[in-house]
Enzyme design. Structure first.
Site, short mmCIF file in Angstrom:
data_model
loop_
_atom_site.label_atom_id
_atom_site.label_comp_id
_atom_site.label_asym_id
_atom_site.label_seq_id
_atom_site.Cartn_x
_atom_site.Cartn_y
_atom_site.Cartn_z
N CYS A 2 1.24 -0.84 0.08
CA CYS A 2 -0.12 -0.05 0.15
C CYS A 2 0.91 0.95 0.37
O CYS A 2 2.00 1.06 0.95
CB CYS A 2 -0.66 -0.08 1.62
SG CYS A 2 -2.23 -1.31 1.59
N ARG A 27 5.35 0.17 -5.87
CA ARG A 27 5.04 -0.60 -4.62
C ARG A 27 3.98 -1.90 -4.68
O ARG A 27 4.21 -3.04 -4.03
CB ARG A 27 4.82 0.57 -3.84
CG ARG A 27 5.58 1.35 -3.46
CD ARG A 27 5.07 2.54 -2.26
NE ARG A 27 4.49 1.54 -1.24
CZ ARG A 27 6.02 1.73 -0.54
NH1 ARG A 27 6.46 2.56 -0.25
NH2 ARG A 27 4.90 1.10 1.79
N TRP A 75 -3.00 -2.83 -1.81
CA TRP A 75 -2.54 -4.07 -1.75
C TRP A 75 -3.72 -5.23 -0.41
O TRP A 75 -2.93 -5.17 -0.29
CB TRP A 75 -1.48 -4.22 -1.70
CG TRP A 75 -0.30 -5.49 -2.79
CD1 TRP A 75 0.25 -6.13 -3.52
CD2 TRP A 75 0.02 -6.57 -1.48
NE1 TRP A 75 0.40 -6.97 -3.91
CE2 TRP A 75 0.41 -7.38 -2.32
CE3 TRP A 75 0.21 -6.44 -0.46
CZ2 TRP A 75 0.78 -8.67 -2.12
CZ3 TRP A 75 0.23 -8.51 0.63
CH2 TRP A 75 0.84 -9.40 -0.34
N ASN A 101 -2.08 2.34 6.01
CA ASN A 101 -0.73 0.70 5.39
C ASN A 101 -0.85 0.29 6.87
O ASN A 101 -0.22 0.69 7.67
CB ASN A 101 0.66 1.56 4.89
CG ASN A 101 0.51 2.07 3.32
OD1 ASN A 101 -1.07 2.21 3.35
ND2 ASN A 101 1.22 2.44 3.34
N GLY A 102 -0.46 -1.58 6.43
CA GLY A 102 -0.10 -1.76 7.04
C GLY A 102 -1.72 -2.89 7.94
O GLY A 102 -2.38 -3.30 7.38
N GLU A 488 18.93 -16.75 -7.54
CA GLU A 488 18.50 -15.54 -7.79
C GLU A 488 18.19 -15.58 -9.85
O GLU A 488 16.79 -14.55 -9.60
CB GLU A 488 19.28 -14.20 -8.17
CG GLU A 488 18.89 -12.96 -7.80
CD GLU A 488 17.99 -11.89 -7.22
OE1 GLU A 488 17.41 -12.53 -6.09
OE2 GLU A 488 17.54 -11.24 -7.91
N LYS A 492 14.00 -14.24 -10.94
CA LYS A 492 13.67 -12.88 -11.64
C LYS A 492 12.99 -13.05 -12.42
O LYS A 492 11.83 -13.21 -13.08
CB LYS A 492 14.91 -12.58 -12.37
CG LYS A 492 16.45 -11.58 -11.48
CD LYS A 492 15.59 -10.66 -10.98
CE LYS A 492 14.66 -10.47 -9.64
NZ LYS A 492 14.97 -10.38 -8.92
N GLU A 495 9.23 -14.09 -11.44
CA GLU A 495 8.38 -12.99 -10.29
C GLU A 495 7.84 -12.50 -11.43
O GLU A 495 7.13 -11.31 -11.72
CB GLU A 495 9.65 -12.15 -10.39
CG GLU A 495 10.19 -12.79 -8.67
CD GLU A 495 11.14 -11.31 -8.26
OE1 GLU A 495 11.19 -10.76 -6.92
OE2 GLU A 495 12.49 -10.88 -8.91
N HIS A 511 19.27 -35.66 -7.61
CA HIS A 511 18.19 -36.08 -6.64
C HIS A 511 16.76 -35.44 -6.44
O HIS A 511 16.98 -35.04 -5.28
CB HIS A 511 19.17 -35.85 -5.27
CG HIS A 511 20.63 -35.77 -4.57
ND1 HIS A 511 20.73 -37.12 -4.14
CD2 HIS A 511 21.72 -35.93 -4.90
CE1 HIS A 511 21.88 -37.63 -4.21
NE2 HIS A 511 22.66 -36.45 -4.88
N LYS A 610 6.38 -4.10 -3.75
CA LYS A 610 7.83 -4.06 -4.28
C LYS A 610 8.43 -3.67 -2.94
O LYS A 610 10.41 -4.17 -1.59
CB LYS A 610 8.53 -2.53 -4.04
CG LYS A 610 9.74 -2.15 -4.24
CD LYS A 610 10.41 -2.83 -5.07
CE LYS A 610 12.03 -2.82 -5.16
NZ LYS A 610 13.27 -3.44 -6.45
C1 G6P Z 1 9.49 -8.19 -1.87
C2 G6P Z 1 10.44 -7.57 -2.84
C3 G6P Z 1 11.59 -8.41 -3.64
C4 G6P Z 1 12.63 -7.85 -2.05
C5 G6P Z 1 12.13 -8.41 -0.75
C6 G6P Z 1 12.39 -8.02 0.51
O1 G6P Z 1 9.31 -9.66 -2.32
O2 G6P Z 1 9.53 -7.86 -4.12
O3 G6P Z 1 12.38 -7.55 -4.80
O4 G6P Z 1 13.85 -8.65 -2.81
O5 G6P Z 1 10.58 -8.42 -0.24
O6 G6P Z 1 12.93 -6.37 0.45
P1 G6P Z 1 14.05 -5.78 1.36
O7 G6P Z 1 13.27 -4.46 0.85
O8 G6P Z 1 13.92 -5.86 2.06
O9 G6P Z 1 15.71 -5.93 0.31
#
Ligand code: G6P
Length: 615
Positions: A2, A27, A75, A101-102, A488, A492, A495, A511, A610
């Site tokens: 949010c 976000r 969100w 937010n929260g 990673e 990507k 996502e 395995h 985000k």
């Molecule tokens: C969300 C974002 C990721 C990020 C993760 C941790 O899932 O989409 O890109 O790696 O949060 O966030 P931070 O701000 O703590 O690195």
């Protein structure tokens, strides 16, 4: 997650709020809304499911006049995405509007009590309870709005950043924070801006106040910003300067922020190391290591806590610190660490890694570590965020605001900071010879140039990408330092392209995942020349023997793997421990181009946020 925007001043509020919401789109959200006190002193609330552009379309024939307003991107947590559940929520009397937010943990109990007293709720959100409670408390006790907010929030359990607009006091916005970030901008004309991060404020003022937990801020026209706590004790927050420039918030000619941020990485790494690696390129100076040298070098153990991409950076940090500093390191998902009664010793060092500095689980893990007496060190990007404020010391990665939801430059920035940290501690502990230390520092300074070379694979990858859009599953394999790179790379892809991808240690493939391999399955192997090179070649053979399609990232000039793989992507050579900084680039590009080929909205992947400010 949010996003909050607010404005009160002499200008028209609506355009500022809409622009602010657009800045917060990165976000992640599913609905949006705005509340304004009109020129006729009416409280108008407009909401729409979908994008900010849907909200604008909805508002086209509405009264959007007024110089005071609050706006929100939601969100969904409690209640499906819909215009009813979108914020702002307004009280039964129609007098107050609120954005939140929260998460309010005891909302059900509070809601039940209010319903018993005859209050009718419109939405199924936890947030609406706040506006109904504040209005009820105010009316039944004849309190000022500030007093009502204080009384109401004392009954609330949970996390919140809220902003409230009162139709009867159009010159004032009140906001409050508990475990969810809120920034107030102080305009030159005595106007006030409000947002959940500095990005919507940056183009209007560079003077900001980051609210602390428990703060309630009163933004009243013609008066100075007033900040008090729940017990009405005056607080004196510092006015800080924002370091975000407008250019950093724009796409700068790129179609997506993600691509811009991938290409920014060489510059980001130069910014990250500037002033920390000396001009002779043979020494690292981190003030946190100078100030807390004894605490760091005497650490019995290091525990790294993080989420998502930051956790992957943590895995690389573990390898760097263990091999260079000879300190045992554990890497924990913050969300697991906080709930499983971990053993934490007072002589442990806990390193919290976070791009946003606001991830709720990472913040909770920090709190736990602090209460156990551990020394907590932050590796963060967002300046002034909660994590740098709640850790004893730390190192900013200084890569500038990251807008694309899929993290790219923050990852390489985090790995760079962890490399510098490991080298600086190792040098103090004398766990590596002086000449090795110097060679490694010198190589770290060459990484931005090598990244530029790695970025030249972009065209090749763009040509390859359409081949993989058909895939339903994919596998990423790597060993040693390249194992977290595989994790990673897989993250990507899933996502932003929604293709299922798994990252695996190449030898461990036997395995389980090997059962999945067939001619439909792309297998991306990070096979750069390092001490496990020959072993990785055997793993490639195993994939080929089952008909898998191999796309290998190799060190330039590698002819051996070229003969085995369906496609090779050549990368500049570097030391093994810095390979993740180079090898992650083509994997970022690959995920980007596959997602673009599939017509996906790269910067706003579905369901993702985000900054994850709820647990
Ligand atoms: C969300 C974002 C990721 C990020 C993760 C941790 O899932 O989409 O890109 O790696 O949060 O966030 P931070 O701000 O703590 O690195």
């Amino acid at each position: 997650m949010c996003g909050i925007v607010g404005y009160i001043g002499q200008k028209k509020a609506y355009p500022i709020l809409i622009k602010g919401l657009k800045r917060l789109e990165y976000r992640g959200y599913d609905s949006a809304g705005v509340a304004l006190i009109s020129d006729n002193n009416e409280l108008n609330v407009y909401k729409a499911k979908g994008k900010v552009s849907d909200l604008q379309a909805h508002c086209q024939d509405k009264d959007v006049s007024g110089s005071a307003g609050i706006a929100h991107t939601r969100w969904a947590t409690h209640g499906e995405p819909s215009s009813t559940n979108a914020h702002p929520h307004y009280s039964a009397s129609g007098r107050l509007a609120l954005i939140h937010n929260g998460i309010i943990e005891n909302y059900a109990t509070l809601k039940e009590k209010l319903i018993e007293r005859g209050i009718e709720f419109r939405s199924v959100t936890d947030s609406e309870v706040l506006v109904q409670l504040i209005d009820y408390v105010q009316q039944s006790n004849s309190l000022s709005l500030l007093e009502a907010v204080q009384v109401a929030l004392r009954q609330v359990i949970g996390a919140y950043a809220i902003a409230i607009l009162d139709r009867d006091h159009p010159d004032t916005i009140i906001c409050a924070r508990q475990s969810s970030p809120l920034v107030v901008g102080l305009g030159a004309d005595g106007d006030f801006f409000l947002a959940s991060d500095a990005s919507p404020i940056a183009e209007y003022t560079d003077k900001v106040v980051y609210l602390n937990d428990g703060d309630i801020a009163v933004m009243q026209l013609g008066k100075e910003l007033q900040v008090v706590n729940l017990d009405n004790v005056e607080q004196h927050p510092k006015v800080k300067q924002i370091d975000v420039t407008l250019g950093q918030l724009e796409k700068g000619g790129y179609p997506y922020f993600m691509l811009k941020e991938i290409f920014e990485q060489p510059k980001c790494l130069r910014d990250c190391t500037r002033g920390r690696i000396n001009v002779d390129h043979d020494r690292i100076t981190l003030s946190a290591v100078i100030d807390y040298r004894d605490r760091l070098i005497s650490a019995r153990r290091i525990i790294i806590v993080a989420c998502g991409t930051s956790w992957h950076a943590g895995l690389i940090g573990k390898m760097l610190i263990e091999s260079l500093c000879r300190i045992p390191v554990e890497v924990e998902y913050a969300s697991e660490f906080r709930y499983r009664e971990p053993v934490i010793y007072p002589d442990d060092v806990v390193i919290a890694i976070s791009q946003s500095g606001e991830t709720a689980d990472t913040l909770a893990a920090i709190e736990q570590a602090r209460s156990a007496g551990a020394f907590v060190f932050g590796v963060c990007n967002a300046i002034g965020a909660s994590i740098p404020r709640q850790t004893t010391t730390g190192v900013y990665i200084h890569v500038g605001p990251e807008i694309g939801v899929a993290s790219t430059k923050a990852f390489t920035g985090q790995v760079t900071v962890l490399s510098m940290l490991a080298l600086a501690i190792a040098n103090e502990k004398r766990t590596i010879p002086g000449d090795v230390y110097k060679d490694m520092v010198a190589e770290l300074t060459r990484i931005p140039d090598k990244m530029e070379q790695a970025l030249k694979t972009n065209e090749q990858i763009e040509r390859l990408a359409p081949i993989f859009t058909y895939a339903k599953n994919s596998l990423y394999l790597g060993r040693g330092y390249n194992y977290p790179v595989a994790l990673e790379g897989a993250l990507k892809l899933k996502e932003i392209s929604y293709i299922h991808a798994e990252g695996y240690p190449a030898a461990e493939m036997k395995h389980g995942p090997i059962a999945l391999i067939d001619s439909e399955m792309p297998v991306f192997v990070i096979a750069t020349r390092d001490k496990l090179y020959e072993k990785v070649i055997s793993n490639i053979q195993e994939v080929r023997a089952r008909g898998g399609r191999v796309i290998a990232l190799v060190t330039e000039g590698d002819e051996q793997i070229r003969k085995l793989a369906d496609h090779v992507i050549e990368l500049p050579d570097t030391m093994e421990c810095f390979q993740p900084l180079i090898a992650s680039i083509p994997l970022q590009l690959l995920a980007y181009h596959i997602a673009v080929c599939k017509g996906k909205d790269v910067d706003r992947p579905r369901n993702l946020a985000k900054s994850v400010t709820v647990e």
